[in-house]
Design a protein around this motif. Structure first.
Motif, short mmCIF file in Angstrom:
data_model
loop_
_atom_site.label_atom_id
_atom_site.label_comp_id
_atom_site.label_asym_id
_atom_site.label_seq_id
_atom_site.Cartn_x
_atom_site.Cartn_y
_atom_site.Cartn_z
N HIS A 99 0.84 -1.20 0.00
CA HIS A 99 0.00 0.00 0.00
C HIS A 99 0.87 1.25 0.00
CE1 HIS A 99 -3.98 -1.89 1.10
NE2 HIS A 99 -3.14 -2.88 1.02
N THR A 100 0.37 2.29 -0.67
CA THR A 100 1.06 3.56 -0.75
C THR A 100 0.07 4.70 -0.54
OG1 THR A 100 2.36 5.03 -2.16
CG2 THR A 100 0.82 3.58 -3.28
N ASP A 101 0.57 5.81 -0.07
CA ASP A 101 -0.24 7.03 0.05
C ASP A 101 0.01 7.97 -1.12
OD1 ASP A 101 -1.37 6.23 2.45
OD2 ASP A 101 0.24 7.11 3.63
N ASP A 102 1.01 7.64 -1.97
CA ASP A 102 1.33 8.49 -3.11
C ASP A 102 1.76 7.60 -4.27
OD1 ASP A 102 2.16 10.41 -4.93
OD2 ASP A 102 3.09 11.66 -3.39
N LYS A 109 -8.54 5.00 -2.84
CA LYS A 109 -9.07 6.37 -2.90
C LYS A 109 -9.44 6.83 -1.52
CE LYS A 109 -10.72 6.59 -7.57
NZ LYS A 109 -11.81 6.78 -8.47
N GLU A 114 -2.91 2.07 -4.15
CA GLU A 114 -3.34 3.22 -3.38
C GLU A 114 -4.86 3.29 -3.44
OE1 GLU A 114 -2.66 8.01 -2.80
OE2 GLU A 114 -2.26 7.15 -4.77
#
Length: 122
Positions: free
Chosen positions: A75-78, A122, A120
């Motif tokens: 998982h990534t935030d960007d 939404k 990522e």
């Protein structure tokens, strides 16, 4: 923590720490041939126990721990920034990024061929 069967401790540590940017959490010798090696992505996520294959049966599962399905989810935030960093580091993506109703995703392979989603929400 999840076990990931690997060919060699040091090559796996190098790939996960230098290419994916994971942290080396533990590397403890248990015997002359066996080590307890744990790596982890940044943040609160599952850790990987890098377990060197022992014997022919385990060696055949290297790179195919889930029969060709995506096995792991990073998982990534960007998404755009992390995807670009991974491409720059030489990560092999199997597809271009997709933008699904739930978020952005692209499938990549680790050094052994295990499939991962860079994801990522939404």
């Amino acid at each position: 923590m999840i076990t990931l069967v690997v060919r060699d401790y040091d090559e796996a540590i190098a790939w996960y720490t230098k290419v994916l940017g994971f942290s080396l959490v533990d590397d403890t010798a248990l015997s002359e041939a066996k080590r307890w090696v744990v790596v982890a992505p940044e943040g609160d996520g599952a850790r990987l126990l890098l377990a060197k294959a022992d014997g022919d049966t385990q060696k055949t599962s290297i790179g195919n721990q889930t029969g060709g399905r995506v096995a792991f989810f990073l998982h990534t935030d960007d998404f755009p920034v992390d995807h670009a960093k991974m491409v720059e580091a030489g990560v092999h993506f199997l597809e271009e990024p997709r933008h699904e109703p739930y978020g952005s995703v692209a499938v990549f392979e680790d050094l052994y061929g295990n499939k991962w989603d860079l994801l990522e929400f939404k």
